[in-house]
Design an enzyme around this catalytic site. Structure first.
Site, mmCIF file in Angstrom:
data_model
loop_
_atom_site.group_PDB
_atom_site.id
_atom_site.type_symbol
_atom_site.label_atom_id
_atom_site.label_comp_id
_atom_site.label_asym_id
_atom_site.label_seq_id
_atom_site.Cartn_x
_atom_site.Cartn_y
_atom_site.Cartn_z
ATOM 1 C CG ASP A 64 -1.899 1.007 1.371
ATOM 2 O OD1 ASP A 64 -2.253 1.581 0.335
ATOM 3 O OD2 ASP A 64 -2.365 1.265 2.499
ATOM 4 C CD GLU A 82 -0.056 5.513 -3.700
ATOM 5 O OE1 GLU A 82 0.465 5.782 -2.600
ATOM 6 O OE2 GLU A 82 -0.826 4.566 -3.881
ATOM 7 C CG ASP A 110 -8.076 4.747 0.635
ATOM 8 O OD1 ASP A 110 -7.912 3.504 0.540
ATOM 9 O OD2 ASP A 110 -7.294 5.484 1.262
#
Ligand code: NOJ
Length: 934
Positions: free
Chosen positions: A524, A527, A600
Site C-alpha cells: 500500500d 505511489e 480508498d
C-alpha cells in the site's frame, strides 16, 4: 489514506496527524493538488496552437534494422527564435523507428549523446519484456513517396501484411496507414504540436525553481518536458489511461462544449476521498490509449514514460481555425500528450479488433501473471482485525454462517509500531499459530508491507538499509526523510536492482519472523505516499540510483516496489509458489507482478457505479486482476448498498471487502438474517463460478485479454455497446449488469448480438440486440450466459476454495440457434509454476448435433503433466427441448439417465424451472470422451 500537511514542522505535524486520525469525515481537497495551470509544463503545452512544431526529419536512413533520422529545426519565416508561437530546439534530436511482429511500431526520440547533453534522460527499464525485443523485424528497405501537396518525399516502411508506417520528413509527422486503402489509423504530430525541451546547464542567476504550497522543486536541468499530438482515425471513442474515476469512454477535456476543464492527469497520488467522477490522477498510471470505432477496428498508442503526464482528449472543432487539412472522410479523435521529463518511447498498435490491440500491448509489457487459485476466491479485509482473538472469531463466524472465504487480511495495526514485517507482540503474540489455524481450513492470510521505513536504529530493516545506502536521497544527497504512518520514514530506492534484490530477501521465512508459507502480501502507499511531501508524495528533485530524478521515475516507483515484493515471494517459495501481492500504485507492466485495487473509495452508490469503468479500464491496460473495496472504504454502507456491492463484487476479478478503521464493523452476518443470506448467496455465486473464472484467468495469462471486459470487446461492431460501462462481460460467456440505485424497482440491460442470453440463475431466455427492462430482484443483479457457450461450475459450497479442489464439476451448456455451444475448462495445481511446463488440463467442450465432445487443448510437447481424478457430475442444457431419456458415453458403452433438473441446487438462488440434465455421467475431466443424447 492521505493526509495533507505541507510544510509543517515535526511537533506540529504530530499533533496534526493525531487530530487527523480522530476525524472521520473529510472530503477531497482539490487545492492540495496541482491543476494544469499550476503545472508549468502542462500550462505551456496546452496553450500552444497547431503548427507550433518546427521540425524536419533529416538524414533518414536504415541502420541496424531501424529507420533512423535526425530531427532538425526548420527555419521559421518572419519569427524571432523562441517567439511565443514557436520553440526552436537547440540541438538535433535522434529519432528511430523499429517494427515488431504482429504490427507494432516503436518510435524513440531522444537527445543525441554525441552532442553532450548535461545527463542521460531517463528511459524506464524493465517494463518492456525481453521476449518482445526478440520479435523485432529487421528493416532492410525503405521506399519513398511524395504525399499529396508535399514538396519533399516521405519514407514508407513495412509494418505488417495490412499496414505500413509513413515518416513524413517535412514537416515531421509519423503515421500508420492501411496498405490497400491508404487510410490512416494512428498518427503523431499531425497537428505539429511536438515540442521537446532539452536539458540545460544552469547559468548564474537563472531562476528555474518551481514552488507549490510551500515546497520548492530545484529543477537542476531546467524545464525538460515533451509534448505532441496523437490522432486516432475511424474512431468513435478513446479508452484507457488509468487511473481515474471516470467513464470508460474518455470524455473530451478541451475544445467546444467540454465538461472537464482539466486534462487526464497521470501522476500516482494518494488521493484522500477521491471523487467518483473526475479526470484527476489517482494511485496508478498507464499511458495507454485505445481507440475504437464503427468499423469494428481498434488502434492503440502507448507512451513508455514514468514522469508526470497530462493528456487532453480534444473535442471536435478544437482546432477549427488552424487551417490544417487531414483526411475528412475519416472520423478522427485528436489527443494531446504532455510529459514533464523522460524521452519519447512510444508504441503504435495497429490491431484489427480490440482484442488484438490489448494482446499487442501485453506483448510489449507482459502478460498478466497466473494467480494462485485461492486468490480468485473471496477475501475478507478490514483496517484492522485487532488481535488474534478477533481473527479467530471472524474466521469462526464465516463457518457458522456457512459463508465461504479464502483469505483474511491484516492492515497496518498488526505491526510493531508500523515497522513492517514485525508483529505487535501484545495483539499478535502467536502469528505462526494463527496462520496455521487458518491454513488448516485451506485459508490464507495477507499482511500489509508499505514502502515507508521507520527511521529507527533498532528496526533491522532501517538499520541495514541506512548502512548500505539503500534509501532514496533528497536533492542535497542525504537520505530522504518524509512523514508517513510510522512518523519519520525513509524510502527504499527500488529503482536499483541491488536494493530490490536485498529487499526481496526480506520475505524469506528466516528473515520475516512469524511468517509462514500461507502468508501473502499487500503493498500500500507505494505511489509513494509522503504525508508532508508536495501533493502528499516525494519531491520531484529527490534522487534515485544512477542520478535519476524522482520526477523522471515517479509513476513507476510503486511498480518497482511491487516487483521486488513479488520476486521476494517467489524466492521465499523456492520458485515453487506463485506470489500473491496486491498493490495500490501501478504502472505499465504491473500485471506481471500481481493484482491492484482501486484504493480508498466511498460507501455510496456513485462509487459502486464508478468501480465498473475503473476496473474495465485497468483490464484494457493489461491489469486483468483488479477489484474495488466491496462495501466502500470510507463511510458506513446501508445494508442494501452493501448487498448490492457484494452482488457486483462477486464478478470483479479481485473480490475483497475492506473498510476504514473508523467505520462500523460490517462482516456479512452483522445486518440481520435476510442480509446475511443475500450476501451468502452473492459469495456462493462466485464460488460456484470459480472454475470458469480460473479458466478466464488462464486465458488472460496467455493472451493478455482482461477477465472483466467491456461489451464492445466482445461485440466490436455494435456501437450501442461503445459507451456502456454499467454492464460488462466476464470472459466471453457471461454478461453482468450492476444495480446502482437505491430501492431500484427495475433495471435496464442491453444484451448485444443476435443470439439469446440465459439468465445465469433462472435459465430464463432473453433476446439479443435489445434493451430489456427487468424487475430488479433483491437477491441478485442481472447476469446472463451467452447462447452458444459452455460454463464449467462447482456447485458444492465449502469453507474455502481449497476444500473444493476434488469436487465434481457441472457443465452448463447454453445452446444457440443452431443448437450448438462451446466452452473451455482449465485446471492446474492452483499453486506452483509447473503449469508453465505443461502441467495442466485444458479441455474444449463442443456441443453439436446432440453430442458433447471433450477435446484436449494441451500441447504435445509438454515437459510436465497434471492429472486429476475429478469428474463432471452434471450437464445442464439450456435451450434444449425435453425428450431425450438417455445419454451414451464413449469410450465404453456407458448409458446414463437424462431427465429434468434445476439450474442451481441451492434453494432460493435458482428458479423452479427444470432443464434437460444429464445426471451423474461421471466423466473424467482429464480425458477425451463424447456424450450423446438419445
Ligand atoms: C490506505 C489504503 O488505501 C487502505 O486500504 C488501508 O486500509 C490504509 N491505507 C491503512 O493501511
Amino acid at each position: 489514506m492521505a493526509s495533507r500537511i505541507g510544510g509543517c514542522r515535526r511537533p506540529l505535524l504530530l499533533l496534526f496527524l493525531l487530530s487527523l486520525a480522530s476525524q472521520t469525515a473529510f472530503s477531497w481537497k482539490q487545492d492540495e493538488f496541482r491543476n494544469c495551470n499550476q503545472t508549468p509544463f502542462c500550462k505551456r503545452a496546452r496553450s500552444r496552437k497547431p503548427g507550433y512544431c518546427t521540425l524536419i526529419a533529416d538524414q533518414v536512413s536504415i541502420s541496424d534494422g531501424l529507420l533512423t533520422a535526425k530531427l532538425i529545426p526548420r527555419p521559421i519565416p518572419n519569427q524571432e527564435e523562441g517567439g511565443e508561437d514557436h520553440h526552436q530546439i537547440a540541438k538535433p534530436l535522434l529519432l528511430s523507428v523499429s517494427i515488431y511482429q504482429s504490427g507494432i511500431l516503436r518510435l524513440k526520440i531522444d537527445e543525441d549523446p554525441a552532442l553532450d547533453p548535461p545527463k542521460t534522460r531517463f528511459q524506464v527499464p524493465e517494463v518492456v519484456v525481453s521476449e518482445f525485443d526478440e520479435t523485432m523485424l529487421w528493416l532492410s528497405r525503405v521506399s519513398t513517396e511524395t504525399l499529396d501537396g508535399d514538396s519533399a518525399p516521405s519514407s514508407v516502411v513495412y509494418l505488417s501484411d495490412g499496414y505500413e508506417a509513413v515518416l513524413r520528413h517535412d514537416p515531421f509527422e509519423l503515421y500508420v496507414r492501411e496498405k490497400s486503402s491508404k487510410s490512416r489509423l494512428v498518427s503523431l504530430n499531425s497537428h505539429q504540436l511536438f515540442d521537446f525541451e532539452e536539458l540545460r546547464v544552469k547559468n548564474e542567476g537563472e531562476e528555474w525553481e518551481e514552488r507549490f504550497k510551500g515546497h520548492t522543486d530545484t529543477r537542476p536541468y531546467g524545464p525538460q518536458s515533451i509534448s505532441f499530438d496523437v490522432s486516432f482515425y475511424d474512431a468513435e471513442f478513446v479508452y484507457g489511461l488509468p487511473e481515474h474515476a471516470t467513464s470508460l469512454a474518455l470524455k473530451p477535456t478541451k475544445g467546444p462544449g467540454v465538461e472537464y476543464s482539466e486534462p487526464y492527469r497521470l501522476f500516482n497520488l494518494d488521493v484522500f476521498e477521491y471523487l467518483h467522477e473526475s479526470p484527476f490522477g489517482l494511485y496508478g498510471s498507464i499511458p495507454l490509449m485505445i481507440a475504437h470505432g464503427k468499423t469494428g477496428k481498434s488502434s492503440g498508442f502507448f507512451w513508455l514514460n514514468s514522469a508526470e503526464m497530462q493528456i487532453d482528449v480534444l473535442a471536435e472543432g478544437w482546432n477549427a481555425d488552424s487551417g490544417l487539412s487531414l483526411p475528412s472522410d475519416q472520423k478522427r479523435i485528436d489527443t494531446l500528450w504532455m510529459s514533464e521529463a523522460g524521452i519519447v518511447d512510444a508504441f503504435f498498435f495497429a490491431g484489427l479488433g480490440p482484442k488484438d490491440v490489448v494482446s499487442q500491448y501485453t506483448a510489449v509489457t507482459g502478460k498478466p501473471a497466473m494467480p494462485q487459485h485461492f486468490a480468485t476466491a473471496y477475501h475478507q479485509c478490514r483496517w484492522n482485525y485487532r488481535d488474534e482473538e478477533d481473527v479467530e472469531n471472524v474466521d469462526a463466524k464465516f463457518d457458522e454462517h456457512d459463508i465461504p472465504y479464502d483469505v483474511l487480511w491484516l492492515d497496518i495495526e498488526h505491526t510493531d509500531g508500523k515497522r513492517y514485517m514485525t508483529w505487535d507482540s501484545v495483539m499478535f503474540p502467536h502469528p505462526e499459530e494463527m496462520q496455521k489455524k487458518l491454513a488448516a481450513k485451506g485459508r490464507r492470510m495477507v499482511t500489509i508491507v508499505d514502502p515507508h521505513i521507520k527511521r529507527d536504529d533498532n528496526y533491522y530493516i532501517h538499520k541495514e538499509a541506512a548502512e548500505k545506502g539503500y534509501y532514496v536521497k533528497d536533492s542535497s544527497g542525504k537520505d530522504f526523510d518524509g512523514w508517513c504512518w510510522p512518523g519519520s520514514s525513509s524510502y527504499l530506492d527500488v529503482l536499483s536492482p541491488e536494493v530490490r534484490m536485498w529487499f526481496s530477501d526480506k520475505f524469506g521465512f528466516d528473515s520475516y519472523k512469524g511468517s509462514t508459507p500461507s502468508l501473502y502480501i499487500w503493498n500500500d502507499m507505494n505511489e509513494p505516499s509522503v504525508f508532508n511531501g508536495p501533493e502528499i508524495s516525494m519531491p520531484r528533485d529527490a534522487l534515485h540510483f544512477g542520478g535519476v530524478e524522482h520526477r523522471e521515475l515517479h509513476n513507476a516507483y510503486g511498480y518497482f516496489y511491487h516487483m521486488a515484493t513479488s520476486n521476494g515471494l517467489v524466492k521465499r517459495g523456492d520458485g515453487k509458489d506463485r506470489p500473491f501481492v496486491l498493490s495500490r500504485a501501478f504502472f505499465a507492466g504491473t500485471q506481471r507482478f500481481g493484482s491492484v485495487w482501486t484504493g480508498d473509495n466511498t460507501a455510496d452508490w456513485d462509487h459502486l457505479r464508478a468501480s465498473v469503468p475503473m476496473i474495465l479500464t485497468l483490464g484494457l491496460s493489461g491489469i486483468s486482476f483488479s477489484g474495488a473495496d466491496v462495501g466502500g472504504f470510507f463511510g458506513n454502507p446501508e445494508p442494501e448498498l452493501l448487498v448490492r456491492w457484494y452482488q457486483l463484487g462477486a464478478f470483479y476479478p479481485f473480490f475483497r471487502a475492506h473498510a476504514h478503521q473508523d467505520t462500523k464493523r460490517r462482516e456479512p452476518w452483522l445486518f440481520g438474517e435476510r442480509n446475511t443470506k443475500l450476501i451468502r448467496q452473492a459469495i456462493h455465486v462466485r464460488y460456484m463460478l470459480l472454475p470458469y473464472f480460473y479458466t478466464v484467468f488462464r486465458e488472460s495469462n496467455t493472451t493478455g485479454l482482461p477477465v472483466m471486459r467491456p461489451l464492445w470487446m466482445e461485440f466490436p461492431s455494435d456501437d450501442a455497446t461503445f459507451s456502456n460501462d454499467e454492464a460488462f462481460m466476464v470472459g466471453s460467456s457471461l454478461l453482468v449488469q450492476g444495480i446502482y440505485t437505491e430501492r431500484a424497482k427495475h433495471v435496464s440491460v442491453y444484451l448485444p448480438g443476435d443470439e439469446l442470453w440465459y439468465d445465469l440463475l433462472s435459465g430464463a431466455p432473453y433476446k439479443g440486440s435489445q434493451t430489456h427492462k427487468l424487475v430488479a430482484l433483491e437477491d441478485r443483479i442481472p447476469a446472463f450466459q451467452k447462447a452458444g457457450t459452455i460454463i464449467p461450475r462447482k456447485d458444492r459450497y465449502r469453507r474455502s476454495s481449497t476444500q473444493m479442489v476434488n469436487d465434481p464439476y457441472t457443465l452448463v451448456i447454453a445452446l444457440n440457434s443452431s443448437q450448438a455451444a462451446e466452452g473451455e475448462l482449465y485446471i492446474d495445481d492452483g499453486k506452483s509454476f509447473e503449469f508453465m511446463q505443461g502441467a495442466y488440463i485444458h479441455r474444449r467442450f463442443v456441443f453439436s448435433n446432440g453430442k458433447l465432445t471433450s477435446l484436449d487443448l494441451t500441447p504435445n510437447n509438454k515437459k510436465s503433466k497434471f492429472t486429476s481424478q475429478t469428474v463432471i457430475e452434471r450437464i445442464i442444457l439450456l435451450g434444449h427441448s425435453p425428450g431425450p431419456k438417455n445419454a451414451l458415453i464413449k469410450p465404453g458403452d456407458g448409458k446414463v439417465e437424462v431427465g429434468l433438473g434445476p439450474l442451481v441446487l441451492e434453494t432460493g438462488l435458482g428458479s423452479s424451472s427444470s432443464f434437460v440434465t444429464i445426471r451423474k455421467p461421471s466423466l473424467p475431466v482429464d480425458k477425451d470422451w463424447t456424450v450423446e443424447l438419445v
